[in-house]
Design an enzyme around this catalytic site. Structure first.
Site, PDB file in Angstrom:
ATOM      1  N   HIS A 101      14.189  -3.657  -3.898  1.00  0.00           N
ATOM      2  CA  HIS A 101      14.475  -2.238  -4.153  1.00  0.00           C
ATOM      3  C   HIS A 101      15.941  -2.161  -4.583  1.00  0.00           C
ATOM      4  O   HIS A 101      16.761  -2.984  -4.159  1.00  0.00           O
ATOM      5  CB  HIS A 101      14.396  -1.372  -2.901  1.00  0.00           C
ATOM      6  CG  HIS A 101      13.087  -1.369  -2.169  1.00  0.00           C
ATOM      7  ND1 HIS A 101      12.698  -2.374  -1.330  1.00  0.00           N
ATOM      8  CD2 HIS A 101      12.108  -0.428  -2.111  1.00  0.00           C
ATOM      9  CE1 HIS A 101      11.521  -2.070  -0.789  1.00  0.00           C
ATOM     10  NE2 HIS A 101      11.137  -0.899  -1.249  1.00  0.00           N
ATOM     11  N   ASP A 104      18.347  -2.399  -1.737  1.00  0.00           N
ATOM     12  CA  ASP A 104      18.469  -3.702  -1.056  1.00  0.00           C
ATOM     13  C   ASP A 104      19.630  -4.514  -1.611  1.00  0.00           C
ATOM     14  O   ASP A 104      20.244  -5.295  -0.886  1.00  0.00           O
ATOM     15  CB  ASP A 104      17.213  -4.573  -1.270  1.00  0.00           C
ATOM     16  CG  ASP A 104      15.923  -3.898  -0.891  1.00  0.00           C
ATOM     17  OD1 ASP A 104      15.960  -2.969  -0.076  1.00  0.00           O
ATOM     18  OD2 ASP A 104      14.871  -4.304  -1.425  1.00  0.00           O
ATOM     19  N   GLU A 232       1.341   1.310  -5.034  1.00  0.00           N
ATOM     20  CA  GLU A 232       1.000   0.621  -3.781  1.00  0.00           C
ATOM     21  C   GLU A 232       0.396   1.637  -2.806  1.00  0.00           C
ATOM     22  O   GLU A 232       1.104   2.476  -2.258  1.00  0.00           O
ATOM     23  CB  GLU A 232       2.275  -0.001  -3.210  1.00  0.00           C
ATOM     24  CG  GLU A 232       2.007  -0.806  -1.949  1.00  0.00           C
ATOM     25  CD  GLU A 232       3.255  -1.513  -1.448  1.00  0.00           C
ATOM     26  OE1 GLU A 232       4.048  -2.025  -2.271  1.00  0.00           O
ATOM     27  OE2 GLU A 232       3.447  -1.535  -0.228  1.00  0.00           O
ATOM     28  N   GLU A 268      -1.580  -3.861  -0.434  1.00  0.00           N
ATOM     29  CA  GLU A 268      -0.920  -4.500   0.719  1.00  0.00           C
ATOM     30  C   GLU A 268      -1.933  -4.697   1.844  1.00  0.00           C
ATOM     31  O   GLU A 268      -2.652  -3.760   2.241  1.00  0.00           O
ATOM     32  CB  GLU A 268       0.260  -3.656   1.193  1.00  0.00           C
ATOM     33  CG  GLU A 268       0.933  -4.271   2.421  1.00  0.00           C
ATOM     34  CD  GLU A 268       2.353  -3.785   2.652  1.00  0.00           C
ATOM     35  OE1 GLU A 268       3.082  -3.542   1.665  1.00  0.00           O
ATOM     36  OE2 GLU A 268       2.729  -3.655   3.819  1.00  0.00           O
ATOM     37  N   HIS A 271      -1.674  -2.311   4.779  1.00  0.00           N
ATOM     38  CA  HIS A 271      -1.962  -0.932   4.381  1.00  0.00           C
ATOM     39  C   HIS A 271      -3.476  -0.736   4.306  1.00  0.00           C
ATOM     40  O   HIS A 271      -3.994   0.332   4.636  1.00  0.00           O
ATOM     41  CB  HIS A 271      -1.337  -0.613   3.028  1.00  0.00           C
ATOM     42  CG  HIS A 271       0.166  -0.608   3.028  1.00  0.00           C
ATOM     43  ND1 HIS A 271       0.899  -0.331   1.899  1.00  0.00           N
ATOM     44  CD2 HIS A 271       1.068  -0.849   4.000  1.00  0.00           C
ATOM     45  CE1 HIS A 271       2.191  -0.397   2.183  1.00  0.00           C
ATOM     46  NE2 HIS A 271       2.307  -0.712   3.456  1.00  0.00           N
ATOM     47  N   ASP A 296       0.764  -7.292  -1.735  1.00  0.00           N
ATOM     48  CA  ASP A 296       1.794  -7.456  -0.711  1.00  0.00           C
ATOM     49  C   ASP A 296       1.097  -8.097   0.466  1.00  0.00           C
ATOM     50  O   ASP A 296       0.239  -7.483   1.113  1.00  0.00           O
ATOM     51  CB  ASP A 296       2.403  -6.106  -0.301  1.00  0.00           C
ATOM     52  CG  ASP A 296       3.618  -5.759  -1.133  1.00  0.00           C
ATOM     53  OD1 ASP A 296       3.877  -6.458  -2.137  1.00  0.00           O
ATOM     54  OD2 ASP A 296       4.316  -4.786  -0.793  1.00  0.00           O
ATOM     55  N   ASP A 307       2.528  -0.148  10.927  1.00  0.00           N
ATOM     56  CA  ASP A 307       2.781  -1.150   9.907  1.00  0.00           C
ATOM     57  C   ASP A 307       3.752  -2.203  10.441  1.00  0.00           C
ATOM     58  O   ASP A 307       4.952  -2.128  10.203  1.00  0.00           O
ATOM     59  CB  ASP A 307       3.370  -0.426   8.684  1.00  0.00           C
ATOM     60  CG  ASP A 307       3.250  -1.251   7.426  1.00  0.00           C
ATOM     61  OD1 ASP A 307       2.628  -2.325   7.478  1.00  0.00           O
ATOM     62  OD2 ASP A 307       3.788  -0.807   6.395  1.00  0.00           O
ATOM     63  N   ASP A 309       4.088  -5.268   9.621  1.00  0.00           N
ATOM     64  CA  ASP A 309       4.602  -6.173   8.581  1.00  0.00           C
ATOM     65  C   ASP A 309       4.862  -7.580   9.096  1.00  0.00           C
ATOM     66  O   ASP A 309       5.964  -8.122   8.950  1.00  0.00           O
ATOM     67  CB  ASP A 309       5.892  -5.598   7.974  1.00  0.00           C
ATOM     68  CG  ASP A 309       5.630  -4.508   6.952  1.00  0.00           C
ATOM     69  OD1 ASP A 309       4.523  -4.457   6.385  1.00  0.00           O
ATOM     70  OD2 ASP A 309       6.547  -3.691   6.715  1.00  0.00           O
ATOM     71  N   ASP A 339       5.565  -9.047   1.980  1.00  0.00           N
ATOM     72  CA  ASP A 339       6.164  -7.815   2.507  1.00  0.00           C
ATOM     73  C   ASP A 339       6.049  -7.926   4.033  1.00  0.00           C
ATOM     74  O   ASP A 339       5.253  -7.226   4.667  1.00  0.00           O
ATOM     75  CB  ASP A 339       5.441  -6.588   1.956  1.00  0.00           C
ATOM     76  CG  ASP A 339       6.252  -5.323   2.164  1.00  0.00           C
ATOM     77  OD1 ASP A 339       7.242  -5.389   2.912  1.00  0.00           O
ATOM     78  OD2 ASP A 339       5.899  -4.283   1.589  1.00  0.00           O
TER      79      ASP A 339
HETATM   80  C1  XUL Z   1       6.185   0.044   3.000  1.00  0.00           C
HETATM   81  C2  XUL Z   1       6.061  -0.926   1.910  1.00  0.00           C
HETATM   82  C3  XUL Z   1       7.184  -0.994   0.956  1.00  0.00           C
HETATM   83  C4  XUL Z   1       6.769  -1.220  -0.462  1.00  0.00           C
HETATM   84  C5  XUL Z   1       7.904  -1.151  -1.452  1.00  0.00           C
HETATM   85  O1  XUL Z   1       5.123   0.082   3.878  1.00  0.00           O
HETATM   86  O2  XUL Z   1       5.098  -1.651   1.849  1.00  0.00           O
HETATM   87  O3  XUL Z   1       8.035  -2.007   1.382  1.00  0.00           O
HETATM   88  O4  XUL Z   1       6.156  -2.452  -0.606  1.00  0.00           O
HETATM   89  O5  XUL Z   1       8.622   0.005  -1.384  1.00  0.00           O
HETATM   90 CO    CO Z   2       4.586  -3.179   0.559  1.00  0.00          CO
END
Ligand code: XUL
Ligand code: CO
Length: 437
Positions: A101, A104, A232, A268, A271, A296, A307, A309, A339
């Site tokens: 991003h 970042d 996404e 993702e 997600h 992702d 989430d 991650d 991710d």
């Molecule tokens: C948030 C997510 C983000 C996107 C990019 O849940 O997945 O990191 O991948 O903005």
């Molecule tokens: Co993501």
């Protein structure tokens, strides 16, 4: 320049399944040919800049626990230290891609002028290190969800000036993504949704979102960016309800606004599960509708409904998803972006290596299992056999539009036989999969 925090770690090598070296690949063997192409080209693995170099382990109950030298201030000097550390990491891990991003890689300052100046300055350093390490950009994206100005959304904000500011950020990041040879551009609408309908005009907000996306697509063509624009999906978090809920919802949205040929999906894994789907379902839906862009790759925790991650670790689940992806011809511009973040208690820099090596090995094992299933062919044969009545005879005629409901009803009446149920053989098929994972 002081030595990188990754200086003590040598380049990670493939040592095979019997290796006892903790920081080595057991399955990820970049050049190994799998179904006609190198493993690295199937998986197209990317490191997520935000989790690995910006995240500090903070959660809602406590501050960061990962103390990195560049965490002490948010200025260009620290952004550069971070950037060099990131590429030192890529150089050792051997990941072909990374994703970022805008926020970042540099501070975005107090206004768009500062944001642009910083981003275009850091772009040259990124480009230089990309060239020297050979690491490529899978995708760039603008963070349109962290700053308080976006608390009520970016494109879906009730204030048109916020929409304009978001346009400014996207112009910068899409331009830089293009200049760095990025293969995709991602839009994740974390705040493009609502917390309560009491203050929300949903119809307007969806129209605004479509207008924004249309403008992004037009701009992409204007600057000659040949990469893919990706949306996404995510059902919620941070908003209670996010408009880009899942693959099917985004599909309907794209079709409604005539964007289905221009935009694909970045699916993702966690997600998908948050939306109540298997990851495999979202992948299969995207492929069936020609919408698969990129992935992702991560996982959630079945006990926690948010989430988390985490790095992926479920080989059987990923193997089935990879069967779909490989059979569909693999990724075009997409790939598999981690991710995913290390846990709050994983405080050492080399925890980042363990996480990524583990994730890459899990993907490699899953790919090898997918290869074995595809070569064996029995899963596909079963499905083909199950549907073969649609390839010829009555099924083919129905699909060609040769029968009306009336005529077909008469046919069934005349035939006078009740079709015989045939077993779906789920357990047999599950056992078949179990031979390969
Ligand atoms: C948030 C997510 C983000 C996107 C990019 O849940 O997945 O990191 O991948 O903005
Ligand atoms: Co993501």
């Amino acid at each position: 320049m002081t030595a990188s925090i990754f200086a003590d770690t040598p380049a990670i090598r493939y040592e095979g399944p019997d290796s006892h070296t903790p920081l080595a690949f057991r399955y990820y063997d970049a050049d190994r040919v799998v179904l006609g192409r190198p493993m690295a080209d199937h998986l197209r693995i990317a490191v997520a800049y935000w989790h690995s170099f910006c995240g500090d382990g903070a959660d809602t109950f406590g501050p960061g626990t990962h103390r990195r030298p560049w965490h002490t201030a948010d200025d260009m000097a620290h952004a550069k230290t971070k950037l060099h550390a990131a590429f030192d990491f890529f150089e050792r891990l051997g990941n072909p891609f990374f994703c970022f991003h805008d926020v970042d890689v540099c501070p975005l300052g107090d206004n768009l002028t500062e944001a642009g100046d910083n981003l275009f300055a850091i772009r040259d350093l990124i480009g230089d290190r990309m060239e020297r390490t050979g690491t490529k950009l899978l995708w760039g994206t603008a963070n349109l969800f962290s700053h308080p100005r976006y608390m009520a959304g970016a494109a879906t904000n009730p204030d048109a000036e916020v929409f304009a500011y978001a346009a400014g950020q996207v112009r910068n990041v899409l331009t830089v993504t293009h200049q760095l040879g990025g293969e995709n551009y991602v839009l994740w609408g974390g705040r493009e949704g609502y917390d309560t309908l009491l203050n929300t005009d949903m119809k307007r907000e969806q129209a605004q979102l479509a207008r924004f996306l249309t403008m992004v697509v037009e701009f992409k063509h204007k600057i000659g960016f040949t990469g893919t624009i990706l949306i996404e999906p995510k059902p919620c978090e941070p908003t209670k309800h996010q408009y880009d809920r899942d693959a099917a919802t985004v599909h309907a949205f794209l079709r409604r606004f005539g964007l289905e040929k221009e935009v694909k999906l970045n699916i993702e894994a966690n997600h998908a599960t948050l939306a109540g789907h298997d990851f495999e379902h979202e992948i299969a839906y995207a492929i069936a509708n020609d919408l698969l862009g990129s992935v992702d790759i991560n996982r959630g925790d079945s006990r926690l409904g948010w989430d988390t991650d985490q790095f992926p670790n479920n080989v059987p689940e990923l193997a089935l998803a990879l069967v779909h992806i490989v059979r569909a011809g693999g990724f075009a511009t997409g790939g598999m972006n981690f991710d995913a973040k290390i846990r709050r208690q994983s405080t050492e820099p080399d925890d980042l290596f363990h996480a990524h090596i583990g994730g890459m090995d899990v993907l490699a094992r899953a790919l090898l299992a997918a290869e074995a299933m595809i070569r064996d062919g029995m899963l596909q044969e079963f499905v083909d056999e199950r549907y073969k009545g649609w390839d010829q005879g009555l099924g083919a005629e129905i699909m060609a539009g040769d029968w009306t409901l009336d005529a077909l009803a008469d046919h069934a009446l005349d035939a006078g036989i009740a079709p015989k149920p045939r077993s779906g053989r789920q357990e047999y098929l599950e056992n078949l999969v179990n031979r390969f994972v």
